[in-house]
Design an enzyme around this catalytic site. Structure first.
Site, PDB file in Angstrom:
ATOM      1  CD1 TRP A   1     -19.207 -54.662  43.908  1.00 33.63           C
ATOM      2  CD2 TRP A   1     -20.699 -53.699  45.275  1.00 33.63           C
ATOM      3  NE1 TRP A   1     -20.199 -55.577  44.139  1.00 33.63           N
ATOM      4  CE2 TRP A   1     -21.126 -55.010  44.968  1.00 33.63           C
ATOM      5  CE3 TRP A   1     -21.463 -52.914  46.133  1.00 33.63           C
ATOM      6  CZ2 TRP A   1     -22.309 -55.540  45.492  1.00 33.63           C
ATOM      7  CZ3 TRP A   1     -22.629 -53.440  46.636  1.00 33.63           C
ATOM      8  CH2 TRP A   1     -23.045 -54.739  46.309  1.00 33.63           C
TER       9      TRP A   1
ATOM     10  CB  VAL B   1     -38.286 -55.940  51.360  1.00 32.03           C
ATOM     11  CG1 VAL B   1     -37.864 -57.381  51.630  1.00 32.03           C
ATOM     12  CG2 VAL B   1     -39.686 -55.891  50.761  1.00 32.03           C
TER      13      VAL B   1
ATOM     14  CG  MET C   1     -22.004 -47.912  40.354  1.00 26.39           C
ATOM     15  SD  MET C   1     -23.396 -49.062  40.472  1.00 26.39           S
ATOM     16  CE  MET C   1     -24.416 -48.499  39.119  1.00 26.39           C
ATOM     17  CB  THR C   2     -15.430 -46.328  37.595  1.00 32.44           C
ATOM     18  OG1 THR C   2     -15.229 -46.036  38.985  1.00 32.44           O
ATOM     19  CG2 THR C   2     -15.928 -45.078  36.900  1.00 32.44           C
ATOM     20  CE1 TYR C   3     -19.291 -51.444  40.591  1.00 31.16           C
ATOM     21  CE2 TYR C   3     -17.800 -49.848  41.570  1.00 31.16           C
ATOM     22  CZ  TYR C   3     -19.045 -50.436  41.501  1.00 31.16           C
ATOM     23  OH  TYR C   3     -20.050 -50.009  42.333  1.00 31.16           O
ATOM     24  CD  GLU C   4     -18.843 -56.546  37.549  1.00 36.00           C
ATOM     25  OE1 GLU C   4     -19.762 -57.313  37.233  1.00 36.00           O
ATOM     26  OE2 GLU C   4     -17.720 -56.938  37.927  1.00 36.00           O
TER      27      GLU C   4
ATOM     28  CB  ALA D   1     -32.955 -60.104  39.417  1.00 31.88           C
TER      29      ALA D   1
ATOM     30  CD  GLU E   1     -26.996 -51.792  39.334  1.00 26.89           C
ATOM     31  OE1 GLU E   1     -26.760 -52.664  38.476  1.00 26.89           O
ATOM     32  OE2 GLU E   1     -26.372 -51.696  40.409  1.00 26.89           O
ATOM     33  CE1 TYR E   2     -29.257 -54.694  33.739  1.00 26.49           C
ATOM     34  CE2 TYR E   2     -29.609 -54.974  36.102  1.00 26.49           C
ATOM     35  CZ  TYR E   2     -28.881 -55.240  34.951  1.00 26.49           C
ATOM     36  OH  TYR E   2     -27.771 -56.050  35.014  1.00 26.49           O
TER      37      TYR E   2
END
Length: 429
Positions: free
Chosen positions: A405, A145, A280-283, A177, A217-218
């Site tokens: 990001w 997609v 992903m070293t943030y959030e 999502a 993710e997840y």
């Protein structure tokens, strides 16, 4: 290179003069306009030119670069305004080299949506090794997609600057999502995988992508091994056609870390399966969480150190956030929602509401509070001090590089700092 923290009444002319630069260049490098004073507490990047050149009649960027033994990309990195000014003005002074002579090479990746503003993208491209276009999803049948907007302009821009475009693959079939059910279907269905990989090969060839970045993710805990096997199989196939495969990893600090973001992510297996990984070293500070730094240096270090126990450093890129958050106070869990903002806009907020910028040394992050319409707000963001701390960690641990990001907001001082601290990996340095 130095970082100068501005205080009310300081003389920017003196700061520039002591660096062997000019006020005009100091303002430009820090994305300040003439007439705007820095905000008290604002960190300014101060660069010292080592070699400059006065443009002569008939000079072009290519001829100046060749004459001084540097690449055109490096000329653009030292003089970013040339990205939008492809000609040279007789008499203008160009920076050929700054006094810093970085020895450590770093790969630099940046994520961008197809709707990024053209000028923002072009400002970042001289500093990138890869451009990750976000994103392609897939259906339960394994059909790709595409993004809602055309990705061809981003690919063309990347090629113009010698940057490798990467196709980002996410488990989305049209909705925003991430869909863990799609991951489960894919990693446990050989036919679906075969169809998806065939689709990827077709699009990579048609659109001239150079590789696939897998951002799932997840992932369910029970899919952990199957997911790693899928990435490994994808890499083996893509390698035969000259394409790379990278994978984004949630920020874990131990193999046993609980939580829906972590249990399906096996650092050791995925590190072995992919060509390289992005941590992903943030959030830590995020939309629905309490006010705090987006990427506090202590937790970032913990993730990197765990990653190094499972993956060789030459395969690890460290995530860099190009954004901050603005929280209304008081914070109420489940109710309060922070607004994502750009780092330059954060400074503008401090200026607008006449606030000094503070610096949390433990988190290595700037922050401040302001009040409007009777509502107190708390803002955490990134500046050249917080970025320097992260870049130093990359160098200390001898990591492969960094991944941003994301690229959607301009942040010129970041790129100039990156250029001062690393030789950026590319077709020519």
């Amino acid at each position: 290179m130095q970082i100068y923290v501005y205080q009310a009444g300081d003389s920017l002319d003196r700061v520039a003069e002591e660096a062997g630069s000019s006020l005009e260049r100091l303002l430009y490098e820090n994305a300040l306009t003439e007439g705007d004073s820095p905000v008290p507490g604002q960190a300014l990047l101060v660069l010292t030119p080592q070699e400059t050149y006065r443009v002569q009649a008939g000079d072009t960027p290519a001829s100046v670069a060749a004459e001084h033994g540097i690449s055109i990309r490096q000329l653009l990195r030292c003089n970013p305004y040339l990205v939008e000014q492809p000609y040279l003005r007789e008499g203008e002074e160009l920076v050929i080299r700054y006094a810093d002579n970085p020895q450590r090479e770093a790969a630099v990746n940046g994520y961008a949506y197809p709707y990024i503003r053209e000028e923002t993208l072009r400002a970042a491209l001289p500093y990138l090794t890869y451009l990750s276009v976000f994103s392609y999803g897939f259906t339960p049948e394994g059909n790709l997609v595409p993004p809602e907007r055309a990705d061809e302009p981003l690919i063309a821009a990347a090629e113009e600057f010698g940057v490798q475009p990467l196709l980002v693959l996410t488990p989305r079939s049209g909705e925003e999502a991430f869909n863990s059910n799609l991951v489960t279907l894919l990693v446990n269905d050989a036919t679906m995988q075969e169809n998806l990989i065939g689709e990827l090969l077709r699009v990579l060839a048609e659109k001239r992508y150079r590789g696939v970045d897998v951002d799932f993710e997840y992932i369910a805990a029970e899919d952990r091994d199957a997911y790693a096997a899928f990435v490994g199989g994808l890499q083996q196939t893509m390698q035969q056609y000259g394409y790379s495969v990278s994978v984004a990893l949630a920020p874990k600090t131990s193999a046993e870390q609980a939580g829906v973001l972590y249990e399906g992510v096996d650092y050791r297996q995925l590190g072995a399966a992919a060509d390289w990984v992005l941590l992903m070293t943030y959030e830590w500070g995020y939309t629905y969480g309490p006010p705090m730094a987006v990427a506090p240096i202590g937790p970032v270090r913990q993730v990197v150190e765990y990653g190094l126990r499972e993956i060789e450093p030459q395969k690890i890129d460290m995530g860099i956030p190009n954004y901050g958050y603005d929280w209304p106070l008081p914070y109420e869990r489940g109710v309060t929602r922070a607004t994502s903002i750009g780092n330059l806009y954060a400074v503008e907020l401090a200026r607008r509401y006449d606030q000094s910028i503070l610096y949390d040394t433990a988190a290595a992050s700037p922050w401040f509070r302001y009040e409007t319409d009777g509502q107190t707000h708390e803002v955490w963001f990134e500046d050249v001090r917080s970025l320097q701390a992260k870049f130093e960690l990359v160098g200390e641990k001898e990591l492969r590089g960094v991944g941003y990001w994301n690229l959607m907001r301009p942040f010129r001082p970041n790129w100039l700092l990156l250029n001062a601290m690393f030789r950026i990996k590319g077709p020519e340095t």
